[in-house]
Write a protein that holds these residues in place. Structure first.
Motif, PDB file in Angstrom:
ATOM      1  N   LEU A 165       0.948  -1.001  -0.187  1.00  0.00           N
ATOM      2  CA  LEU A 165      -0.145   0.146  -0.099  1.00  0.00           C
ATOM      3  C   LEU A 165       0.945   1.257  -0.031  1.00  0.00           C
ATOM      4  O   LEU A 165       0.610   2.041  -0.943  1.00  0.00           O
ATOM      5  CB  LEU A 165      -1.140  -0.114   1.336  1.00  0.00           C
ATOM      6  N   TRP A 166       1.835   1.212   0.953  1.00  0.00           N
ATOM      7  CA  TRP A 166       2.844   2.332   0.737  1.00  0.00           C
ATOM      8  C   TRP A 166       3.452   2.691  -0.575  1.00  0.00           C
ATOM      9  O   TRP A 166       3.559   3.951  -1.017  1.00  0.00           O
ATOM     10  CB  TRP A 166       3.951   2.314   2.022  1.00  0.00           C
ATOM     11  N   LYS A 167       3.856   1.581  -1.045  1.00  0.00           N
ATOM     12  CA  LYS A 167       4.374   1.815  -2.558  1.00  0.00           C
ATOM     13  C   LYS A 167       3.412   2.215  -3.346  1.00  0.00           C
ATOM     14  O   LYS A 167       3.473   3.117  -4.449  1.00  0.00           O
ATOM     15  CB  LYS A 167       4.787   0.423  -3.040  1.00  0.00           C
ATOM     16  N   LYS A 168       2.118   1.928  -3.315  1.00  0.00           N
ATOM     17  CA  LYS A 168       1.125   2.438  -4.214  1.00  0.00           C
ATOM     18  C   LYS A 168       0.784   3.763  -4.011  1.00  0.00           C
ATOM     19  O   LYS A 168       0.426   4.691  -4.693  1.00  0.00           O
ATOM     20  CB  LYS A 168      -0.424   1.610  -3.971  1.00  0.00           C
ATOM     21  N   LEU A 169       0.993   4.303  -2.726  1.00  0.00           N
ATOM     22  CA  LEU A 169       1.115   5.732  -2.232  1.00  0.00           C
ATOM     23  C   LEU A 169       2.114   6.552  -2.940  1.00  0.00           C
ATOM     24  O   LEU A 169       2.164   7.817  -2.633  1.00  0.00           O
ATOM     25  CB  LEU A 169       0.757   5.796  -0.888  1.00  0.00           C
ATOM     26  N   GLY A 170       3.012   5.907  -3.668  1.00  0.00           N
ATOM     27  CA  GLY A 170       4.201   6.793  -4.474  1.00  0.00           C
ATOM     28  C   GLY A 170       5.493   6.450  -3.748  1.00  0.00           C
ATOM     29  O   GLY A 170       6.497   7.242  -4.083  1.00  0.00           O
ATOM     30  N   ALA A 171       5.639   5.369  -2.756  1.00  0.00           N
ATOM     31  CA  ALA A 171       6.986   5.252  -2.309  1.00  0.00           C
ATOM     32  C   ALA A 171       7.927   4.770  -3.385  1.00  0.00           C
ATOM     33  O   ALA A 171       7.718   3.881  -4.276  1.00  0.00           O
ATOM     34  CB  ALA A 171       7.113   4.204  -1.051  1.00  0.00           C
ATOM     35  N   GLN A 172       9.331   5.327  -3.369  1.00  0.00           N
ATOM     36  CA  GLN A 172      10.459   4.806  -4.171  1.00  0.00           C
ATOM     37  C   GLN A 172      11.684   4.567  -3.492  1.00  0.00           C
ATOM     38  O   GLN A 172      11.851   4.923  -2.281  1.00  0.00           O
ATOM     39  CB  GLN A 172      10.567   5.836  -5.473  1.00  0.00           C
ATOM     40  N   GLN A 173      12.604   4.048  -4.085  1.00  0.00           N
ATOM     41  CA  GLN A 173      13.862   3.784  -3.547  1.00  0.00           C
ATOM     42  C   GLN A 173      14.707   5.193  -3.254  1.00  0.00           C
ATOM     43  O   GLN A 173      14.366   6.039  -4.264  1.00  0.00           O
ATOM     44  CB  GLN A 173      14.923   2.915  -4.547  1.00  0.00           C
ATOM     45  N   PRO A 174      15.098   5.474  -2.128  1.00  0.00           N
ATOM     46  CA  PRO A 174      15.969   6.771  -1.974  1.00  0.00           C
ATOM     47  C   PRO A 174      17.313   6.589  -2.697  1.00  0.00           C
ATOM     48  O   PRO A 174      17.788   5.596  -3.546  1.00  0.00           O
ATOM     49  CB  PRO A 174      16.433   6.588  -0.498  1.00  0.00           C
ATOM     50  N   ALA A 175      17.838   7.861  -3.052  1.00  0.00           N
ATOM     51  CA  ALA A 175      19.218   7.924  -3.877  1.00  0.00           C
ATOM     52  C   ALA A 175      20.178   6.984  -3.259  1.00  0.00           C
ATOM     53  O   ALA A 175      20.858   6.466  -4.482  1.00  0.00           O
ATOM     54  CB  ALA A 175      19.617   9.449  -3.697  1.00  0.00           C
ATOM     55  N   PHE A 176      20.396   6.577  -2.131  1.00  0.00           N
ATOM     56  CA  PHE A 176      21.735   5.839  -2.012  1.00  0.00           C
ATOM     57  C   PHE A 176      21.148   4.200  -2.191  1.00  0.00           C
ATOM     58  O   PHE A 176      22.011   3.498  -2.082  1.00  0.00           O
ATOM     59  CB  PHE A 176      21.871   6.029  -0.270  1.00  0.00           C
ATOM     60  N   ALA A 177      19.966   4.077  -2.530  1.00  0.00           N
ATOM     61  CA  ALA A 177      19.536   2.611  -2.729  1.00  0.00           C
ATOM     62  C   ALA A 177      18.836   2.448  -4.116  1.00  0.00           C
ATOM     63  O   ALA A 177      17.645   1.636  -4.037  1.00  0.00           O
ATOM     64  CB  ALA A 177      18.739   2.130  -1.518  1.00  0.00           C
ATOM     65  N   ARG A 178      18.941   3.127  -5.141  1.00  0.00           N
ATOM     66  CA  ARG A 178      18.549   3.147  -6.337  1.00  0.00           C
ATOM     67  C   ARG A 178      18.287   1.481  -6.806  1.00  0.00           C
ATOM     68  O   ARG A 178      17.337   1.064  -7.381  1.00  0.00           O
ATOM     69  CB  ARG A 178      18.978   3.906  -7.381  1.00  0.00           C
ATOM     70  N   GLN A 179      19.242   0.858  -6.680  1.00  0.00           N
ATOM     71  CA  GLN A 179      19.048  -0.499  -7.011  1.00  0.00           C
ATOM     72  C   GLN A 179      18.832  -1.587  -6.133  1.00  0.00           C
ATOM     73  O   GLN A 179      18.952  -2.825  -6.169  1.00  0.00           O
ATOM     74  CB  GLN A 179      20.565  -0.965  -7.750  1.00  0.00           C
ATOM     75  N   SER A 180      18.129  -1.004  -4.942  1.00  0.00           N
ATOM     76  CA  SER A 180      17.923  -1.900  -3.756  1.00  0.00           C
ATOM     77  C   SER A 180      16.427  -2.316  -3.853  1.00  0.00           C
ATOM     78  O   SER A 180      15.670  -1.271  -4.073  1.00  0.00           O
ATOM     79  CB  SER A 180      17.913  -1.188  -2.252  1.00  0.00           C
ATOM     80  N   PRO A 181      15.977  -3.570  -3.836  1.00  0.00           N
ATOM     81  CA  PRO A 181      14.638  -3.958  -3.863  1.00  0.00           C
ATOM     82  C   PRO A 181      13.910  -3.894  -2.419  1.00  0.00           C
ATOM     83  O   PRO A 181      12.696  -4.466  -2.398  1.00  0.00           O
ATOM     84  CB  PRO A 181      14.761  -5.176  -4.231  1.00  0.00           C
ATOM     85  N   ASP A 182      14.748  -3.667  -1.555  1.00  0.00           N
ATOM     86  CA  ASP A 182      14.032  -3.774  -0.103  1.00  0.00           C
ATOM     87  C   ASP A 182      14.104  -2.573   0.743  1.00  0.00           C
ATOM     88  O   ASP A 182      13.977  -2.569   1.941  1.00  0.00           O
ATOM     89  CB  ASP A 182      14.669  -4.868   0.736  1.00  0.00           C
TER      90      ASP A 182
END
Length: 260
Positions: free
Chosen positions: A16-33
């Protein structure tokens, strides 16, 4: 089974949080978690089921987390929890919110049924604005309407507005002459699981059994939709209601915010 129920609860919440617009922060662009909310609900988190090395990596970047966001410690992995809490406290974060993760396995004997509340699905822009206003007043913090506005069109999310039938009196009418809503809910379905979020009742409507009636309505709805499980994260104020309805506790989740 215990692990599966944990995954159902936490995956529903973080999806749900992801559907509300959450994304990876700059230091973790390639991190899936690792994710950061762009706006409300202002969360910054490491996936609950990440390995210890990922918790260590996340901890190294806690000093970059903005002061207004909440960082959850899930309460399901003692090793990761201790590592994250130490790093958070070292960087001036303190727990400001405690919630109990709970679940209900739906059976024919589960609670749920008719209510005398007037419960309406949010479908229009006017209703979206009203939902945002009532939820903000119920929880005591501002909710971003631009985030909520994207939800009514999504098939796996349902926003509910609650009206009390007695509030057709002048006291229960808005200035525009419409009934005044007194409560909210957000339902989010992932697979066979219905997550219950944002159960809020205005201060003027509390102590009247509204939350209990609303939850009975939602349980009935979940059964009608063929869901097998319901999940939620309860505040201390709401936990007693959910226990009466048969919900079982799973974990204690603490959310930290920077205080210095």
């Amino acid at each position: 089974m215990k692990q599966l129920l944990l995954e159902k609860n936490l995956n529903n919440l973080t999806t749900l949080w992801k559907k509300l617009g959450a994304q990876q922060p700059a230091f973790a662009r390639q991190s899936p978690d690792i994710f950061q909310s762009a706006n409300w609900p202002n969360r910054y988190w490491l996936d609950a089921f990440s390995e210890a090395d990922r918790a260590a990596f996340f901890s190294q970047h806690i000093e970059t987390i903005p002061p207004h966001v909440l960082v959850p410690i899930w309460g399901i992995n003692p090793q990761n929890d201790e590592l994250l809490e130490t790093a958070l406290r070292t960087n001036g974060f303190e727990p400001v919110l405690v919630q109990t993760g709970m679940y209900l396995e739906l059976t024919a004997s589960s609670h749920g049924g008719l209510t005398n509340l007037d419960i309406r699905k949010v479908e229009t822009a006017t209703q979206t604005s009203e939902w945002t206003q009532i939820a903000s007043a119920s929880f005591g913090y501002a909710i971003d309407e631009t985030v909520i506005a994207q939800l009514p069109s999504q098939s796996d999310i349902e926003l509910l507005l609650v009206y009390h039938p007695e509030d057709n009196s002048t006291a229960g009418m808005s200035e525009a002459g419409r009934p005044q809503a007194i409560g909210t809910a957000l339902l989010f379905t992932t697979g066979d699981t219905m997550g219950v979020h944002m159960i809020g009742v205005l201060p003027t409507g509390r102590g009247k059994g509204i939350a209990m009636q609303l939850m009975n309505f939602i349980i009935h709805k979940a059964k009608q939709l063929g869901c097998n499980t319901m999940t939620l994260q309860a505040s201390a104020a709401g936990e007693g209601i959910y226990r009466k309805l048969g919900f079982q506790p799973q974990f204690s989740m603490r959310s930290f915010r920077k205080t210095i």
